[in-house]
Write a protein that holds these residues in place. Sequence first.
Motif, PDB file in Angstrom:
ATOM      1  N   TYR A 162      23.749 -74.097 -32.868  1.00  0.00           N
ATOM      2  CA  TYR A 162      22.640 -73.609 -33.687  1.00  0.00           C
ATOM      3  C   TYR A 162      21.404 -73.335 -32.823  1.00  0.00           C
ATOM      4  O   TYR A 162      20.715 -72.328 -33.014  1.00  0.00           O
ATOM      5  N   HIS A 165      28.134 -61.620 -27.494  1.00  0.00           N
ATOM      6  CA  HIS A 165      26.886 -60.885 -27.266  1.00  0.00           C
ATOM      7  C   HIS A 165      26.774 -60.412 -25.812  1.00  0.00           C
ATOM      8  O   HIS A 165      25.707 -59.971 -25.398  1.00  0.00           O
ATOM      9  N   ARG A 181      22.265 -70.297 -30.782  1.00  0.00           N
ATOM     10  CA  ARG A 181      22.260 -69.084 -31.609  1.00  0.00           C
ATOM     11  C   ARG A 181      20.849 -68.524 -31.716  1.00  0.00           C
ATOM     12  O   ARG A 181      20.651 -67.305 -31.651  1.00  0.00           O
ATOM     13  N   GLU A 182      19.859 -69.414 -31.828  1.00  0.00           N
ATOM     14  CA  GLU A 182      18.481 -68.937 -31.918  1.00  0.00           C
ATOM     15  C   GLU A 182      18.041 -68.296 -30.603  1.00  0.00           C
ATOM     16  O   GLU A 182      17.341 -67.277 -30.600  1.00  0.00           O
ATOM     17  N   ILE A 217      19.940 -66.718 -28.570  1.00  0.00           N
ATOM     18  CA  ILE A 217      20.598 -65.409 -28.541  1.00  0.00           C
ATOM     19  C   ILE A 217      19.899 -64.442 -29.484  1.00  0.00           C
ATOM     20  O   ILE A 217      19.593 -63.296 -29.119  1.00  0.00           O
ATOM     21  N   ASP A 218      19.628 -64.894 -30.702  1.00  0.00           N
ATOM     22  CA  ASP A 218      18.998 -64.017 -31.699  1.00  0.00           C
ATOM     23  C   ASP A 218      17.627 -63.534 -31.241  1.00  0.00           C
ATOM     24  O   ASP A 218      17.237 -62.390 -31.519  1.00  0.00           O
ATOM     25  N   ARG A 219      16.900 -64.392 -30.553  1.00  0.00           N
ATOM     26  CA  ARG A 219      15.553 -64.031 -30.097  1.00  0.00           C
ATOM     27  C   ARG A 219      15.575 -63.274 -28.760  1.00  0.00           C
ATOM     28  O   ARG A 219      14.532 -62.871 -28.262  1.00  0.00           O
ATOM     29  N   LYS A 220      16.781 -63.118 -28.183  1.00  0.00           N
ATOM     30  CA  LYS A 220      16.924 -62.472 -26.873  1.00  0.00           C
ATOM     31  C   LYS A 220      16.036 -63.163 -25.838  1.00  0.00           C
ATOM     32  O   LYS A 220      15.299 -62.539 -25.068  1.00  0.00           O
TER      33      LYS A 220
END
Length: 359
Positions: free
Chosen positions: A253, A289, A256-257, A259-262
């Motif tokens: 988790y 990704h 994942r953040e 990754i999501d925020r690059k």
Amino acid sequence: MKITSVKTKLISVPFKAPIRVSTLSLAKRDAIIVEVETDEGVTGMEYIPVLGRGSETIKACMDHDIADLLIGEDPLYRNKIWEKLWWALNMIGRKGIAMYGISAVDVALWDLAGKLQKTSIHKMLGPYTNQVKVYGSAGFMSLSEEELVEEAEGVVARGFKAFKMKAGFPDLRIDLKRVTAVRKALGPDIDIMVDVNQGLDVPAAIQFGRELEKLGIYWFEEPVPADDMIGHAEVARALDIRITTGETEYSRYGFRELIDRKAGDILMMNLRAGGITEVVRIANMASAHRISVTPHLAWELQNQIYAAITNGTYIEYMDWYDDWFEDVPQIKDGMATVWDRPGHGLKFREEIVRQYAVE
């Protein structure tokens, strides 16, 4: 087969001299050793490195809040046990102390399963290769520039093709001078990583990163505080150099953040992120990704994981724990070979445990 007991030991070994990074100094290297015993006489073992403070608190959590939850469980049901601990420890946090405990137990269960099946963790995961690239990690800020260059040259003389050094002095001109000296000494064919251990703000990180790009630095690690994912993303957008982060993050988790925020180009994982079970989940998520992953610490165990995933890059070599074991995997010409022993194959030297155990 059932788990009958969980035993822990705290080992604390002082450094010969304190070592310094931008945000703290370290005087010792600790580890929690956990042994999971079964009614069939098979025992799984893991050690989880702990740097700085907190090792006694982690041990207490394992002894009082985790151990009893494992009694009677089938040790081969690793995913079931992981979920049980994850939810049982929910109220004391998804990061930090609780995850250290979950992670240590998980790796011990993988070791136990390998011993039972007489196969390595590497083969249980499904091999991708039997060798992984290794970089020499050293270059602490407590060294003078001359000592730093000498150490870097020594690492390369041992066959390493990559070297990581620390940075983050209040005056970035000092850092730039030190990095330039190492680049000049090692030449253009050696990959150099620079780690500032969260020591800069965003403007300083971008300024420093642009200078590192001119020197052909391979990656720029934790340029700003780890919790500042927005800041990491801003630095990553502004620079072409690879940004590496994740060393202090936990669970899929948290990653994942990132990754999501690059927030980074390479994700760095400690085993404390959730053990082998969770590290593999994170690596697979990153792979979807097209993001590479790299480990932090415990190279002698992590090489088995990173030789079984497709998106691994260099693994970090630090010799801090090598002398704790009877032997460690071979490193030659900058490559670590994965050995074929049941479980992780590591055995602690009894004299280390006797001399440095904390009662």
